[in-house]
Design a protein around this motif. Sequence first.
Motif, PDB file in Angstrom:
ATOM      1  N   ILE A  24       0.745  -1.139  -0.020  1.00 49.77           N
ATOM      2  CA  ILE A  24       0.235  -0.035  -0.182  1.00 49.77           C
ATOM      3  C   ILE A  24       0.951   1.214  -0.079  1.00 49.77           C
ATOM      4  N   PRO A  25       1.671   1.319   0.712  1.00 43.20           N
ATOM      5  CA  PRO A  25       2.856   2.514   0.808  1.00 43.20           C
ATOM      6  C   PRO A  25       3.389   2.972  -0.535  1.00 43.20           C
ATOM      7  N   SER A  26       3.737   1.697  -1.168  1.00 42.82           N
ATOM      8  CA  SER A  26       4.478   1.571  -2.603  1.00 42.82           C
ATOM      9  C   SER A  26       3.449   1.878  -3.648  1.00 42.82           C
ATOM     10  N   LEU A  27       2.269   1.655  -3.254  1.00 46.87           N
ATOM     11  CA  LEU A  27       1.063   2.006  -4.391  1.00 46.87           C
ATOM     12  C   LEU A  27       0.670   3.511  -4.077  1.00 46.87           C
ATOM     13  N   SER A  28       0.789   4.079  -2.902  1.00 43.28           N
ATOM     14  CA  SER A  28       0.723   5.670  -2.788  1.00 43.28           C
ATOM     15  C   SER A  28       1.963   6.194  -3.358  1.00 43.28           C
ATOM     16  N   ILE A  29       3.053   5.817  -3.086  1.00 40.32           N
ATOM     17  CA  ILE A  29       4.298   6.551  -3.724  1.00 40.32           C
ATOM     18  C   ILE A  29       4.138   6.707  -5.392  1.00 40.32           C
ATOM     19  N   MET A  30       3.766   5.377  -5.777  1.00 39.78           N
ATOM     20  CA  MET A  30       3.749   5.359  -7.295  1.00 39.78           C
ATOM     21  C   MET A  30       2.691   6.233  -7.671  1.00 39.78           C
ATOM     22  N   SER A  31       1.464   6.499  -7.066  1.00 43.33           N
ATOM     23  CA  SER A  31       0.348   7.015  -7.713  1.00 43.33           C
ATOM     24  C   SER A  31       0.093   8.475  -7.217  1.00 43.33           C
ATOM     25  N   GLY A  32       1.397   9.183  -6.745  1.00 43.78           N
ATOM     26  CA  GLY A  32       1.299  10.487  -6.375  1.00 43.78           C
ATOM     27  C   GLY A  32       1.604  10.997  -5.314  1.00 43.78           C
ATOM     28  N   GLY A  33       2.507  10.066  -4.396  1.00 47.33           N
ATOM     29  CA  GLY A  33       2.980  10.388  -3.009  1.00 47.33           C
ATOM     30  C   GLY A  33       1.873  10.852  -2.136  1.00 47.33           C
ATOM     31  N   SER A  34       2.328  12.078  -1.482  1.00 47.24           N
ATOM     32  CA  SER A  34       1.179  12.629  -0.487  1.00 47.24           C
ATOM     33  C   SER A  34      -0.046  12.948  -1.060  1.00 47.24           C
ATOM     34  N   LYS A  35      -0.294  13.265  -2.409  1.00 51.41           N
ATOM     35  CA  LYS A  35      -1.492  13.544  -3.141  1.00 51.41           C
ATOM     36  C   LYS A  35      -2.348  12.330  -3.376  1.00 51.41           C
ATOM     37  N   SER A  36      -1.772  11.285  -3.143  1.00 46.54           N
ATOM     38  CA  SER A  36      -2.494   9.907  -3.550  1.00 46.54           C
ATOM     39  C   SER A  36      -3.604   9.640  -2.579  1.00 46.54           C
ATOM     40  N   PRO A  37      -4.559   9.127  -3.206  1.00 47.42           N
ATOM     41  CA  PRO A  37      -5.798   8.548  -2.130  1.00 47.42           C
ATOM     42  C   PRO A  37      -5.337   7.759  -1.271  1.00 47.42           C
ATOM     43  N   PHE A  38      -4.170   6.817  -1.374  1.00 48.57           N
ATOM     44  CA  PHE A  38      -3.922   5.961  -0.729  1.00 48.57           C
ATOM     45  C   PHE A  38      -3.021   6.566   0.424  1.00 48.57           C
TER      46      PHE A  38
END
Length: 111
Positions: A24-38
């Motif tokens: 999940i943190p990896s997905l968050s980083i790949m999908s926009g970092g702190s702006k990611s919904p994850f």
Amino acid sequence: MGFKRVTRCRLLHAVLLAFNALAIPSLSIMSGGSKSPFAKNENASALLLVASQKTLPVMVAVVEQLGGALGESGLLVLPCVAAHLNQIIIDSFLVSLWKQKKGEFGNAKAA
């Protein structure tokens, strides 16, 4: 259920939780970092809960243990997949309710 089966079930659950907690943190980083919904804690918690469901692998293992006694294994797995999808949908609604309740508690504490 034998001790070995219970241990395997617990191991499967732990592996799924660990994998998803790392993914999940990896997905968050790949999908926009702190702006990611994850990146939001409540979304990450919901995804961890829903993605860590172990009912489908357990149901498929049970169907395989039947050895075709109740019909073709491939056809018996179809209702298992449908039940698993239903469980994911219900869990998603539960997480939404938890989020609302948490918001209500947060508003009450702020007041």
